[in-house]
Write an enzyme that holds these catalytic residues in place. Structure first.
Site, PDB file in Angstrom:
ATOM      1  N   ASP A  29       0.721  -0.941   0.201  1.00 40.07           N
ATOM      2  CA  ASP A  29      -0.053  -0.023  -0.154  1.00 40.07           C
ATOM      3  C   ASP A  29       0.860   1.638   0.174  1.00 40.07           C
ATOM      4  O   ASP A  29       1.671   1.191  -0.879  1.00 40.07           O
ATOM      5  CB  ASP A  29      -0.896   0.388   0.835  1.00 40.07           C
ATOM      6  CG  ASP A  29      -1.274   1.072   0.762  1.00 40.07           C
ATOM      7  OD1 ASP A  29      -3.255   0.974   0.441  1.00 40.07           O
ATOM      8  OD2 ASP A  29      -1.803   1.878   1.783  1.00 40.07           O
ATOM      9  N   TYR A  65      -1.335  11.148   1.180  1.00 34.20           N
ATOM     10  CA  TYR A  65      -2.205  11.051   0.020  1.00 34.20           C
ATOM     11  C   TYR A  65      -2.242  12.565  -0.698  1.00 34.20           C
ATOM     12  O   TYR A  65      -2.195  12.741  -1.573  1.00 34.20           O
ATOM     13  CB  TYR A  65      -3.542  10.994   0.588  1.00 34.20           C
ATOM     14  CG  TYR A  65      -3.933   9.363   1.272  1.00 34.20           C
ATOM     15  CD1 TYR A  65      -4.363   8.551  -0.002  1.00 34.20           C
ATOM     16  CD2 TYR A  65      -3.684   9.157   2.660  1.00 34.20           C
ATOM     17  CE1 TYR A  65      -4.467   7.347   0.251  1.00 34.20           C
ATOM     18  CE2 TYR A  65      -3.697   7.833   3.119  1.00 34.20           C
ATOM     19  CZ  TYR A  65      -4.085   6.601   1.389  1.00 34.20           C
ATOM     20  OH  TYR A  65      -4.281   5.754   1.892  1.00 34.20           O
ATOM     21  N   HIS A  77      -6.744  -6.212  -0.571  1.00 33.97           N
ATOM     22  CA  HIS A  77      -5.826  -5.530  -1.086  1.00 33.97           C
ATOM     23  C   HIS A  77      -5.011  -6.211   0.208  1.00 33.97           C
ATOM     24  O   HIS A  77      -3.736  -5.824   0.214  1.00 33.97           O
ATOM     25  CB  HIS A  77      -6.416  -4.557  -0.373  1.00 33.97           C
ATOM     26  CG  HIS A  77      -5.491  -3.576  -0.291  1.00 33.97           C
ATOM     27  ND1 HIS A  77      -4.767  -2.557  -1.079  1.00 33.97           N
ATOM     28  CD2 HIS A  77      -4.931  -2.546   0.957  1.00 33.97           C
ATOM     29  CE1 HIS A  77      -3.954  -2.337  -0.467  1.00 33.97           C
ATOM     30  NE2 HIS A  77      -4.642  -1.582   0.896  1.00 33.97           N
TER      31      HIS A  77
END
Length: 285
Positions: A104, A209, A265
């Site tokens: 991730d 992010y 995921h």
């Protein structure tokens, strides 16, 4: 935090920049393997595989800057800066070279580390994440499963909405992206939610992010000189697995991997057996 592993774990905390100290858990002996977690997790993500990896490697499971017991400064969350700080941790621990495994957000940081420290990182594994700057990058925002990319990049609003609701947010985030819904216990969710609720942690991890635009610009430059080291790209069959080898091959010339069957995921928690088998064949011992 609970430590569901039989390996002898040593907690370390090293200052790697004037305002940054990184916490990590170290186990085993042998060639160094750094493990970099994703959102909204901590080093604890790697507990299903630490025992096995520590039999042949020095495992260093890091709390990324902004998470867990690492520092949470206001700035510096572009992945190149984070990679430089991780390389400082490498030096502090006395390793000349490292193998790096990232999932991730940790996969994004792992790539930046390999791209900017080509004499340091000897092998790279990237698990279930799109790389900023890849050809598909500008189109993934239309994918409803990555709604959080845009949400997290808003300034202040996500902090306002999440604060005080950390458990519900983390639980939804974990369970909705899993194929194996038994991968996370209530204790796991509580652990991550408590870490996420630490002062500064929500803002800091969302800054990962908010740095994506800068990361994409950096990576488009790096990909002009593809990595030549061995790269393992793995993803869940029901998430990034079908696309991940082609995508990572934009950034490296020696990429292998593919999909992990019956997996979403969270590849480490959902299919630790498949992850360990792939790493056993990939990592230097």
């Amino acid at each position: 935090m609970s430590e569901n592993t039989s390996a002898k774990l040593h907690h370390v905390l090293h200052r790697v920049a004037p305002d940054v100290s990184l916490h990590a858990v170290v186990a085993g002996a042998g060639p160094a393997v750094f493990l970099l977690h994703g959102f909204p997790q901590t080093w604890h993500e790697w507990t299903p595989v630490i025992d096995e990896l520590a039999q042949h490697h020095t495992v260093v499971a890091v709390d990324l800057k902004g998470a867990g017991n690492s520092s949470k400064p206001l700035i510096g969350y572009d992945k190149v800066t984070m990679a430089a700080e991780l390389d400082g941790l490498r030096q502090a621990l006395g390793f000349e070279t490292v193998q790096v495994v990232g999932h991730d957000i940790g996969g994004m940081v792992a790539y930046a580390w390999a791209a900017t420290h080509r004499d340091t990182v000897t092998r790279l594994a990237i698990f279930d994440v799109p790389i900023p700057g890849a050809e598909l990058w500008d189109t993934i925002y239309a994918d409803p499963t990555v709604w959080h990319f845009a949400f997290h990049q808003n300034r202040d609003l996500p902090e306002f909405l999440i604060s005080g609701r950390e458990y519900g947010y983390v639980e939804s985030f974990l369970r909705n992206r899993a194929t194996n819904h038994g991968a996370f216990t209530d204790r796991d969710v509580e652990l991550y939610a408590r870490a996420f609720a630490q002062p500064g942690a929500i803002r800091s991890t969302l800054e990962w992010y908010r740095a994506f635009e800068r990361d994409a610009e950096d990576n488009r430059k790096f990909k002009q000189e593809p990595l030549t080291i061995p790269v393992l790209a793995l993803g869940g069959e029901n998430r990034w697995g079908p696309k991940i080898v082609d995508m990572v091959s934009e950034f490296g010339s020696n990429v292998t991997g593919g999909s992990i069957p019956d997996c979403g995921h969270w590849v480490v928690e959902e299919r630790p057996d498949a992850v360990l088998a792939a790493l056993a064949n990939f990592l230097d011992r």
